[in-house]
Design a protein around this motif. Structure first.
Motif, PDB file in Angstrom:
ATOM      1  N   ALA A  40      -7.735   6.068   3.896  1.00 19.97           N
ATOM      2  CA  ALA A  40      -7.955   6.645   5.220  1.00 19.97           C
ATOM      3  C   ALA A  40      -7.068   7.868   5.383  1.00 19.97           C
ATOM      4  O   ALA A  40      -5.888   7.843   5.015  1.00 19.97           O
ATOM      5  CB  ALA A  40      -7.627   5.625   6.308  1.00 19.97           C
ATOM      6  N   VAL A  41      -7.648   8.939   5.917  1.00 13.34           N
ATOM      7  CA  VAL A  41      -6.843  10.117   6.255  1.00 13.34           C
ATOM      8  C   VAL A  41      -5.932   9.744   7.414  1.00 13.34           C
ATOM      9  O   VAL A  41      -6.366   9.144   8.404  1.00 13.34           O
ATOM     10  CB  VAL A  41      -7.751  11.298   6.612  1.00 13.34           C
ATOM     11  CG1 VAL A  41      -6.920  12.507   7.038  1.00 13.34           C
ATOM     12  CG2 VAL A  41      -8.644  11.671   5.426  1.00 13.34           C
ATOM     13  N   LEU A  42      -4.644  10.082   7.294  1.00 12.79           N
ATOM     14  CA  LEU A  42      -3.677   9.706   8.328  1.00 12.79           C
ATOM     15  C   LEU A  42      -3.973  10.432   9.637  1.00 12.79           C
ATOM     16  O   LEU A  42      -4.274  11.631   9.642  1.00 12.79           O
ATOM     17  CB  LEU A  42      -2.260  10.042   7.862  1.00 12.79           C
ATOM     18  CG  LEU A  42      -1.701   9.151   6.756  1.00 12.79           C
ATOM     19  CD1 LEU A  42      -0.409   9.738   6.204  1.00 12.79           C
ATOM     20  CD2 LEU A  42      -1.461   7.743   7.272  1.00 12.79           C
ATOM     21  N   PRO A  43      -3.887   9.711  10.761  1.00 18.55           N
ATOM     22  CA  PRO A  43      -4.159  10.352  12.051  1.00 18.55           C
ATOM     23  C   PRO A  43      -3.032  11.309  12.435  1.00 18.55           C
ATOM     24  O   PRO A  43      -1.879  11.111  12.066  1.00 18.55           O
ATOM     25  CB  PRO A  43      -4.207   9.157  13.018  1.00 18.55           C
ATOM     26  CG  PRO A  43      -3.349   8.114  12.375  1.00 18.55           C
ATOM     27  CD  PRO A  43      -3.551   8.283  10.896  1.00 18.55           C
ATOM     28  N   ASP A  44      -3.390  12.343  13.189  1.00 22.95           N
ATOM     29  CA  ASP A  44      -2.399  13.339  13.611  1.00 22.95           C
ATOM     30  C   ASP A  44      -1.563  12.885  14.802  1.00 22.95           C
ATOM     31  O   ASP A  44      -0.491  13.434  15.047  1.00 22.95           O
ATOM     32  CB  ASP A  44      -3.108  14.655  13.979  1.00 22.95           C
ATOM     33  CG  ASP A  44      -3.781  15.307  12.774  1.00 22.95           C
ATOM     34  OD1 ASP A  44      -3.254  15.138  11.654  1.00 22.95           O
ATOM     35  OD2 ASP A  44      -4.808  15.967  12.973  1.00 22.95           O
ATOM     36  N   VAL A  66       0.379  -0.005  10.405  1.00 22.60           N
ATOM     37  CA  VAL A  66      -0.861  -0.494  11.006  1.00 22.60           C
ATOM     38  C   VAL A  66      -1.942  -0.659   9.944  1.00 22.60           C
ATOM     39  O   VAL A  66      -2.613  -1.700   9.857  1.00 22.60           O
ATOM     40  CB  VAL A  66      -1.340   0.468  12.113  1.00 22.60           C
ATOM     41  CG1 VAL A  66      -2.698   0.042  12.652  1.00 22.60           C
ATOM     42  CG2 VAL A  66      -0.324   0.535  13.244  1.00 22.60           C
ATOM     43  N   LEU A  67      -2.110   0.355   9.125  1.00 22.94           N
ATOM     44  CA  LEU A  67      -3.174   0.322   8.121  1.00 22.94           C
ATOM     45  C   LEU A  67      -2.920  -0.744   7.062  1.00 22.94           C
ATOM     46  O   LEU A  67      -3.857  -1.264   6.466  1.00 22.94           O
ATOM     47  CB  LEU A  67      -3.314   1.700   7.473  1.00 22.94           C
ATOM     48  CG  LEU A  67      -3.817   2.805   8.413  1.00 22.94           C
ATOM     49  CD1 LEU A  67      -3.716   4.160   7.740  1.00 22.94           C
ATOM     50  CD2 LEU A  67      -5.243   2.537   8.869  1.00 22.94           C
ATOM     51  N   ASP A  68      -1.652  -1.087   6.843  1.00 24.44           N
ATOM     52  CA  ASP A  68      -1.314  -2.110   5.860  1.00 24.44           C
ATOM     53  C   ASP A  68      -1.895  -3.472   6.224  1.00 24.44           C
ATOM     54  O   ASP A  68      -2.161  -4.294   5.350  1.00 24.44           O
ATOM     55  CB  ASP A  68       0.205  -2.209   5.736  1.00 24.44           C
ATOM     56  CG  ASP A  68       0.634  -3.106   4.588  1.00 24.44           C
ATOM     57  OD1 ASP A  68      -0.082  -3.163   3.577  1.00 24.44           O
ATOM     58  OD2 ASP A  68       1.685  -3.752   4.706  1.00 24.44           O
ATOM     59  N   MET A 101       0.855  -1.183   0.000  1.00 29.88           N
ATOM     60  CA  MET A 101       0.000   0.000   0.000  1.00 29.88           C
ATOM     61  C   MET A 101       0.890   1.232   0.000  1.00 29.88           C
ATOM     62  O   MET A 101       2.123   1.118  -0.032  1.00 29.88           O
ATOM     63  CB  MET A 101      -0.931  -0.017   1.211  1.00 29.88           C
ATOM     64  CG  MET A 101      -0.203  -0.038   2.533  1.00 29.88           C
ATOM     65  SD  MET A 101      -1.315  -0.097   3.943  1.00 29.88           S
ATOM     66  CE  MET A 101      -2.091   1.514   3.843  1.00 29.88           C
ATOM     67  N   LEU A 102       0.281   2.426   0.027  1.00 28.30           N
ATOM     68  CA  LEU A 102       1.089   3.643  -0.035  1.00 28.30           C
ATOM     69  C   LEU A 102       0.480   4.743   0.808  1.00 28.30           C
ATOM     70  O   LEU A 102      -0.684   4.682   1.213  1.00 28.30           O
ATOM     71  CB  LEU A 102       1.234   4.104  -1.486  1.00 28.30           C
ATOM     72  CG  LEU A 102      -0.034   4.492  -2.264  1.00 28.30           C
ATOM     73  CD1 LEU A 102      -0.477   5.936  -1.993  1.00 28.30           C
ATOM     74  CD2 LEU A 102       0.178   4.307  -3.761  1.00 28.30           C
ATOM     75  N   ALA A 126      -7.862  -1.042  14.158  1.00 27.57           N
ATOM     76  CA  ALA A 126      -6.431  -1.316  14.252  1.00 27.57           C
ATOM     77  C   ALA A 126      -5.681  -0.154  14.889  1.00 27.57           C
ATOM     78  O   ALA A 126      -4.797  -0.354  15.745  1.00 27.57           O
ATOM     79  CB  ALA A 126      -5.867  -1.623  12.870  1.00 27.57           C
ATOM     80  N   LEU A 127      -6.002   1.064  14.500  1.00 30.16           N
ATOM     81  CA  LEU A 127      -5.324   2.223  15.074  1.00 30.16           C
ATOM     82  C   LEU A 127      -5.613   2.343  16.567  1.00 30.16           C
ATOM     83  O   LEU A 127      -4.721   2.684  17.358  1.00 30.16           O
ATOM     84  CB  LEU A 127      -5.748   3.494  14.336  1.00 30.16           C
ATOM     85  CG  LEU A 127      -5.241   3.610  12.893  1.00 30.16           C
ATOM     86  CD1 LEU A 127      -5.950   4.763  12.175  1.00 30.16           C
ATOM     87  CD2 LEU A 127      -3.733   3.804  12.856  1.00 30.16           C
TER      88      LEU A 127
END
Length: 359
Positions: free
Chosen positions: A158-162, A172-174, A94-95, A332-333
């Motif tokens: 998904a928007v990356l968390p701050d 994690v998202l992978d 993923m990216l 997951a996050l």
């Protein structure tokens, strides 16, 4: 030849398929990476790729650990196929990047400037690399990159968390599909009043640690983690995610079966999170009759799993882990935020990746 920008758009990305015609993007040999987007597409300015663990392991072993050769191989694959699709493992990764353009009919809810992680495989994502991956040494799964990627109407991002570092969030998202499906399978038992036992192969890795934590949160009973060596055994014990830790080669079905007999016997649910193949028979033997095996390893031979279960007279349900489940990214996050042992193992994996090791 017409470009994707002039073909009838499809939410499944069919207009991006160059060869062979009529297949979905994941099955395609080549995709169109034209940066001009259809009305329901999104263009991402890429900053980092995260290669699938099984794919990176295969590339590293095929090139004898030569980072320059691995880098060239990845560049060649992306150039030739218009996507990162390892033909040996069938996987990609993923990216992360920044949203550059959003079509007026895009249903993804993204805006230009959003920093996002794609939650669909690179094997179906049109991707063009423009920097030759010059900032990557070829020795780890995380790949600094410049270029662009295209998301379709039916893609997921998904928007990356701050509150988490980008590299951690990407890792994690992978693998966020693994804990979500593990929790769903556990909950199918708990609804009937049973606290199922859960065994995880590859338990100290990214998907393995998340799966253990998700199983615990979903109401599992006995948790057993299987790891291959002393270092991973020590790390998993320190993390406190499993009730029992077994050091074993998950490719040796009979030896693992014998060891598990000393640790309470087969489990109700076995989750396979290894990054090596050959664990299919061990997973079947590790699961009691009437139980379930969930395969999250892209190194799995699903024909070997099915035929192995038949040959071993294993009355088990075989589930292919789907990288998408509703709410999988948030679950997951949250586990990484709230379960210290999970964060500890992710940090350990990142340190090893920085030293050229792969998970």
């Amino acid at each position: 030849m017409t470009s994707a920008a002039t073909r009838t758009p499809s939410p499944f990305g069919l207009h991006r398929v160059l060869e062979p015609a009529g297949v979905l993007p994941q099955a395609a040999l080549r995709l169109d990476t034209d940066p001009r987007i259809a009305p329901d597409e999104v263009r991402i300015d890429v900053t980092c790729l995260n290669l699938d663990a099984a794919s990176f392991r295969q590339l590293r072993e095929a090139h004898d650990g030569d980072g320059d050769a691995v880098r060239r191989a990845v560049c060649d694959l992306v150039r030739d196929r218009g996507k990162m699709h390892n033909p040996v493992t069938g996987s990609g990764g993923m990216l992360i990047g920044t949203v550059a353009a959003v079509g007026p009919q895009s249903p993804l809810g993204l805006r230009p400037g959003d920093r996002v992680a794609t939650l669909v495989s690179l094997t179906l994502t049109p991707l063009e690399i423009t920097d030759g991956l010059r900032d990557w040494d070829g020795l780890g799964e995380r790949v600094p990159a410049r270029g662009h990627a295209i998301l379709f109407g039916r893609s997921v991002a998904a928007v990356l968390p701050d509150d988490l570092p980008d590299e951690l969030a990407l890792s994690v998202l992978d693998v966020c599909g693994a804990p979500a499906l593990t929790a769903r399978v556990v909950e199918s038992y708990t609804r009937s009043g049973t606290a199922p036992s859960v065994l995880v192969l590859g338990a100290s890795g990214k998907s393995g640690s998340l799966s253990l934590a998700a199983a615990r949160r979903a109401g599992a009973g006995r948790l057993v983690g299987v790891v291959p060596d002393a270092a991973e055994e020590a790390a998993l014990r320190a993390a406190g995610l499993a009730d029992e830790v077994v050091r074993a080669d998950a490719r040796d079905a009979l030896a693992l079966h014998a060891q598990l007999e000393e640790h309470g016997g087969p489990a109700d649910i076995t989750v396979v999170c290894t990054d090596v193949g050959g664990c299919e028979h061990a997973a079947v033997l590790a699961t009691r009759d009437g139980g379930s095996v969930v395969f999250f390893s892209m190194a799995t031979s699903f024909s070997a799993a099915a035929l192995g279960a038949e040959g071993l007279a294993g009355d088990v349900t075989l589930l292919i882990g789907n990288g998408y489940q509703p709410g999988h990214s948030d679950l997951a996050l949250d586990l990484v935020r709230e379960v210290p042992g999970v964060r500890d193992l992710f940090d350990r994996t990142a340190r090893h990746a920085g030293n050229g090791a792969a998970r």
